[in-house]
Design a protein around this motif. Structure first.
Motif, PDB file in Angstrom:
ATOM      1  N   LYS A  27      -8.844  -3.833  -4.266  1.00 20.90           N
ATOM      2  CA  LYS A  27      -9.669  -4.887  -4.877  1.00 20.90           C
ATOM      3  C   LYS A  27      -9.191  -6.268  -4.448  1.00 20.90           C
ATOM      4  N   VAL A  28      -7.875  -6.470  -4.414  1.00 24.30           N
ATOM      5  CA  VAL A  28      -7.317  -7.760  -3.991  1.00 24.30           C
ATOM      6  C   VAL A  28      -7.595  -7.991  -2.505  1.00 24.30           C
ATOM      7  N   PHE A  29      -7.352  -6.964  -1.691  1.00 25.65           N
ATOM      8  CA  PHE A  29      -7.604  -7.100  -0.252  1.00 25.65           C
ATOM      9  C   PHE A  29      -9.070  -7.431   0.015  1.00 25.65           C
ATOM     10  N   LEU A  30      -9.944  -6.767  -0.708  1.00 27.25           N
ATOM     11  CA  LEU A  30     -11.383  -6.960  -0.522  1.00 27.25           C
ATOM     12  C   LEU A  30     -11.789  -8.379  -0.900  1.00 27.25           C
ATOM     13  N   ALA A  31     -11.229  -8.886  -1.994  1.00 23.28           N
ATOM     14  CA  ALA A  31     -11.571 -10.230  -2.460  1.00 23.28           C
ATOM     15  C   ALA A  31     -11.069 -11.313  -1.521  1.00 23.28           C
ATOM     16  N   SER A  32      -9.980 -11.015  -0.802  1.00 23.11           N
ATOM     17  CA  SER A  32      -9.361 -12.044   0.034  1.00 23.11           C
ATOM     18  C   SER A  32     -10.077 -12.250   1.363  1.00 23.11           C
ATOM     19  N   GLY A  33     -10.536 -11.150   1.957  1.00 24.85           N
ATOM     20  CA  GLY A  33     -11.128 -11.245   3.287  1.00 24.85           C
ATOM     21  C   GLY A  33     -10.114 -11.602   4.359  1.00 24.85           C
ATOM     22  N   LYS A  34      -8.821 -11.399   4.063  1.00 24.36           N
ATOM     23  CA  LYS A  34      -7.758 -11.762   4.997  1.00 24.36           C
ATOM     24  C   LYS A  34      -6.986 -10.543   5.468  1.00 24.36           C
ATOM     25  N   GLN A  35      -6.106 -10.765   6.438  1.00 18.61           N
ATOM     26  CA  GLN A  35      -5.216  -9.728   6.949  1.00 18.61           C
ATOM     27  C   GLN A  35      -3.852  -9.854   6.274  1.00 18.61           C
ATOM     28  N   VAL A  36      -3.158  -8.727   6.132  1.00 22.34           N
ATOM     29  CA  VAL A  36      -1.798  -8.791   5.593  1.00 22.34           C
ATOM     30  C   VAL A  36      -0.888  -9.474   6.605  1.00 22.34           C
ATOM     31  N   LYS A  37       0.126 -10.170   6.103  1.00 22.96           N
ATOM     32  CA  LYS A  37       1.041 -10.916   6.970  1.00 22.96           C
ATOM     33  C   LYS A  37       2.396 -10.244   7.122  1.00 22.96           C
ATOM     34  N   VAL A  38       2.631  -9.164   6.364  1.00 28.04           N
ATOM     35  CA  VAL A  38       3.887  -8.414   6.473  1.00 28.04           C
ATOM     36  C   VAL A  38       3.546  -6.929   6.493  1.00 28.04           C
ATOM     37  N   PRO A  39       4.428  -6.098   7.045  1.00 24.93           N
ATOM     38  CA  PRO A  39       4.194  -4.651   7.008  1.00 24.93           C
ATOM     39  C   PRO A  39       3.948  -4.185   5.575  1.00 24.93           C
ATOM     40  N   THR A  40       2.884  -3.432   5.382  1.00 20.36           N
ATOM     41  CA  THR A  40       2.514  -2.969   4.047  1.00 20.36           C
ATOM     42  C   THR A  40       2.415  -1.456   4.065  1.00 20.36           C
ATOM     43  N   PHE A  41       3.359  -0.825   3.372  1.00 28.21           N
ATOM     44  CA  PHE A  41       3.487   0.634   3.393  1.00 28.21           C
ATOM     45  C   PHE A  41       2.796   1.246   2.175  1.00 28.21           C
ATOM     46  N   LEU A  42       2.035   2.294   2.413  1.00 25.87           N
ATOM     47  CA  LEU A  42       1.255   2.951   1.374  1.00 25.87           C
ATOM     48  C   LEU A  42       1.670   4.412   1.272  1.00 25.87           C
ATOM     49  N   VAL A  43       2.169   4.816   0.095  1.00 24.51           N
ATOM     50  CA  VAL A  43       2.623   6.195  -0.088  1.00 24.51           C
ATOM     51  C   VAL A  43       1.955   6.778  -1.327  1.00 24.51           C
ATOM     52  N   PRO A  44       0.849   7.501  -1.148  1.00 24.00           N
ATOM     53  CA  PRO A  44       0.181   8.130  -2.300  1.00 24.00           C
ATOM     54  C   PRO A  44       1.127   9.073  -3.037  1.00 24.00           C
ATOM     55  N   ALA A  45       1.006   9.107  -4.352  1.00 22.77           N
ATOM     56  CA  ALA A  45       1.903   9.942  -5.143  1.00 22.77           C
ATOM     57  C   ALA A  45       1.677  11.426  -4.889  1.00 22.77           C
ATOM     58  N   THR A  46       0.411  11.833  -4.815  1.00 23.22           N
ATOM     59  CA  THR A  46       0.112  13.258  -4.673  1.00 23.22           C
ATOM     60  C   THR A  46      -0.958  13.483  -3.613  1.00 23.22           C
ATOM     61  N   GLN A  47      -1.147  14.755  -3.285  1.00 19.60           N
ATOM     62  CA  GLN A  47      -2.180  15.110  -2.318  1.00 19.60           C
ATOM     63  C   GLN A  47      -3.578  14.716  -2.833  1.00 19.60           C
ATOM     64  N   LYS A  48      -3.781  14.840  -4.139  1.00 19.68           N
ATOM     65  CA  LYS A  48      -5.061  14.428  -4.713  1.00 19.68           C
ATOM     66  C   LYS A  48      -5.273  12.927  -4.565  1.00 19.68           C
ATOM     67  N   VAL A  49      -4.239  12.140  -4.799  1.00 32.41           N
ATOM     68  CA  VAL A  49      -4.357  10.691  -4.617  1.00 32.41           C
ATOM     69  C   VAL A  49      -4.692  10.374  -3.168  1.00 32.41           C
ATOM     70  N   TRP A  50      -4.013  11.038  -2.242  1.00 32.84           N
ATOM     71  CA  TRP A  50      -4.281  10.815  -0.816  1.00 32.84           C
ATOM     72  C   TRP A  50      -5.751  11.090  -0.513  1.00 32.84           C
ATOM     73  N   MET A  51      -6.289  12.165  -1.051  1.00 32.84           N
ATOM     74  CA  MET A  51      -7.692  12.500  -0.824  1.00 32.84           C
ATOM     75  C   MET A  51      -8.620  11.452  -1.443  1.00 32.84           C
ATOM     76  N   ASP A  52      -8.226  10.934  -2.606  1.00 35.58           N
ATOM     77  CA  ASP A  52      -9.031   9.888  -3.246  1.00 35.58           C
ATOM     78  C   ASP A  52      -9.124   8.647  -2.376  1.00 35.58           C
ATOM     79  N   LEU A  53      -8.042   8.319  -1.683  1.00 31.45           N
ATOM     80  CA  LEU A  53      -8.035   7.120  -0.842  1.00 31.45           C
ATOM     81  C   LEU A  53      -9.053   7.228   0.282  1.00 31.45           C
ATOM     82  N   TYR A  54      -9.359   8.444   0.679  1.00 31.41           N
ATOM     83  CA  TYR A  54     -10.280   8.662   1.792  1.00 31.41           C
ATOM     84  C   TYR A  54     -11.687   9.064   1.343  1.00 31.41           C
ATOM     85  N   SER A  55     -11.882   9.177   0.043  1.00 33.15           N
ATOM     86  CA  SER A  55     -13.185   9.670  -0.415  1.00 33.15           C
ATOM     87  C   SER A  55     -13.846   8.811  -1.487  1.00 33.15           C
TER      88      SER A  55
END
Length: 490
Positions: free
Chosen positions: A371-399
């Motif tokens: 939601k924050v990324f979408l509102a900004s319309g900008k690119q991240v300025k530092v490496p941003t690591f994303l680690v879903p807690a579970t396999q279901k969360v990972w699937m939610d990110l893509y669906s």
């Protein structure tokens, strides 16, 4: 229900002290219990009880409990994972015999999640020990992983234990859930008693299904007011820990009530209860309500019976917050109670952002960041690591589509703004781990993280600096390269 706990009769046995502290824009009222006359030794006298006291009374088959009582409690669920499981199994076999059977193969939940995606042979061996034990004992709930190269080909693998316990229906109101992990308190969001225990205690529970526990006194946190759009539960719990310190709830139950709490989703309630241990708490608990019951639909077929604090229950202290007046906060290095307003840290330059863990790696946490990324319309300025807690969360990110995005998923938004590709679900770098752990801080970096602890060395390098923050604040900081109040984008 939570509303029933706010009865005016609460003041009939409390001596109230008003404490005004120099905390931005809020007032805390502390209610201190007056000395109570001991009931007569003749006749039957029932004293009102808190939620935690009621749960432990039922689990110990006692009609009445008070703080300080030591009781043998029947355990409904025992959870262990790859870090503590082998040690617990070793103690169980040593004390009960090599051929001993666990007390109930359907009440033990074993979840590999900590040191999974690594080439470290000892870490891999831990999972092998769990697998051998589960086959030997015919354990029903073992969420195994064999192929580390692609987690998706392991249908039983889940990920972070505390999130998986909820998703798989192992959390139920009124029950006792113990786990060999300090953040087992997360499950208190379901109106149950949940706490972390050590390997020796777990070994005993494996053989008997019981554990000797001391009944904790309860601190009550009343949070009222409409939650501002720029706040999340992470801000609430960091505010509380900053208020009472990391020792403020030592061996105490933390009960969360009020209109704000009632408005929270289950995942946000889990965040709230997750970090009570960072205040020294024995357990955190939220009264079960329609939100709880709806979440549990289709997840468990076992019956459960919620309990609620009596109107006249005795609380050690009461803290009140007007949530509508709170601001986004962070916990600065190197303690979760080193609280500061996010806007006060705007000059702190950062090297990276980490979004993940049992605290901040749930579906709604990633939705908030998107939601924050979408509102900004900008690119991240530092490496941003994303680690879903579970396999279901990972699937939610893509669906799942992000509201207001025109149908875009989290993964699409993350890719557009330049984040790293979502990693394999696990505890990841939250607790450092082997040196090849994804996103581990192997150099003295400055990181804004949605995790739960920021002690020296927690995420790897002992000179690393960790700023604990909500997913909103973490995403905003990724966009600027500095610790950033999310109101700049929301």
């Amino acid at each position: 229900m939570a509303s029933s706990l706010l009865s005016p009769s609460f003041t009939s046995f409390l001596r109230t002290k008003r404490c005004f502290k120099a905390v931005p824009r809020k007032i805390i009222r502390c209610a201190i219990a007056a000395p109570q006359r001991q009931p007569s030794t003749t006749g039957s006298v029932r004293t009102a009880m808190t939620m935690t006291e009621k749960i432990l009374a039922r689990a110990s088959e006692k009609a009445q409990l008070t703080p300080g009582d030591n009781v043998w409690v029947n355990v409904d669920i025992l959870m262990t994972h790859d870090v503590c499981g082998p040690g617990s199994i070793g103690i169980f076999k040593r004390e009960f015999g090599e051929d001993a059977k666990v007390w109930d193969r359907e009440k033990l939940v074993i979840i590999p999640d900590h040191y999974i995606f690594t080439s470290d042979e000892r870490a891999n061996r831990n999972v092998d020990i769990l697998r051998d034990f589960c086959h030997e004992q015919n354990i029903k709930y073992f969420y195994d992983i064999k192929d580390l190269s692609n987690f998706k080909v392991n249908p039983d693998y889940k990920g972070v234990c505390h999130v998986a316990l909820a998703q798989e229906g192992h959390c139920r109101p009124g029950e006792v859930l113990l786990g060999t992990d300090s953040h087992t308190c997360t499950a208190g969001a379901f109106g149950q008693f949940a706490t972390g225990i050590g390997n020796t205690d777990a070994g005993f529970v494996l053989g008997t299904g019981k554990l000797l526990l001391k009944v904790p006194p309860t601190l009550r946190f009343v949070m009222d007011g409409e939650m501002p759009d720029y706040l999340l539960s992470k801000d609430l719990i960091l505010q509380i820990i900053g208020e009472i310190t990391v020792a403020g709830a030592t061996y105490k139950s933390m009960e969360f009530v009020g209109t704000t709490v009632e408005s929270l989703t289950m995942e946000e309630r889990m965040t709230l209860c997750n970090m009570v241990v960072e205040a020294g708490g024995k357990n955190g608990v939220v009264p079960a309500d329609s939100t709880t019951f709806k979440y549990l639909e289709g997840k468990t077929s076992l019956p459960y019976e919620p309990v609620y604090s009596d109107d006249q229950a005795r609380f050690l202290a009461e803290y009140r917050f007007d949530v509508s007046k709170l601001e986004p906060v962070v916990a600065k290095p190197h303690s979760p109670d080193n609280r500061a307003l996010a806007r006060e840290c705007k000059d702190v330059k950062i090297d990276r952002v980490y979004i993940g863990s049992c605290t901040g790696g749930k579906t709604e946490d990633f939705m908030a960041a998107a939601k924050v990324f979408l509102a900004s319309g900008k690119q991240v300025k530092v490496p941003t690591f994303l680690v879903p807690a579970t396999q279901k969360v990972w699937m939610d990110l893509y669906s799942l589509p992000v509201p207001g995005s025109g149908g875009k998923t989290c993964s699409q938004i993350f890719e557009e703004v330049g984040c790293d590709t979502p990693a394999s679900p696990s505890c990841g770098a939250c607790l450092g781990g082997p040196k090849d752990t994804y996103a581990r801080m192997n150099e003295p970096k400055v990181c804004v993280s949605t995790t739960n602890r920021n002690f020296p060395g927690r995420m790897g390098h002992k000179e690393g600096q960790i700023y604990l923050a909500s997913p909103y604040t973490a995403a905003a900081s990724a966009l600027t390269g500095y610790v950033t109040d999310p109101r700049e984008f929301l």
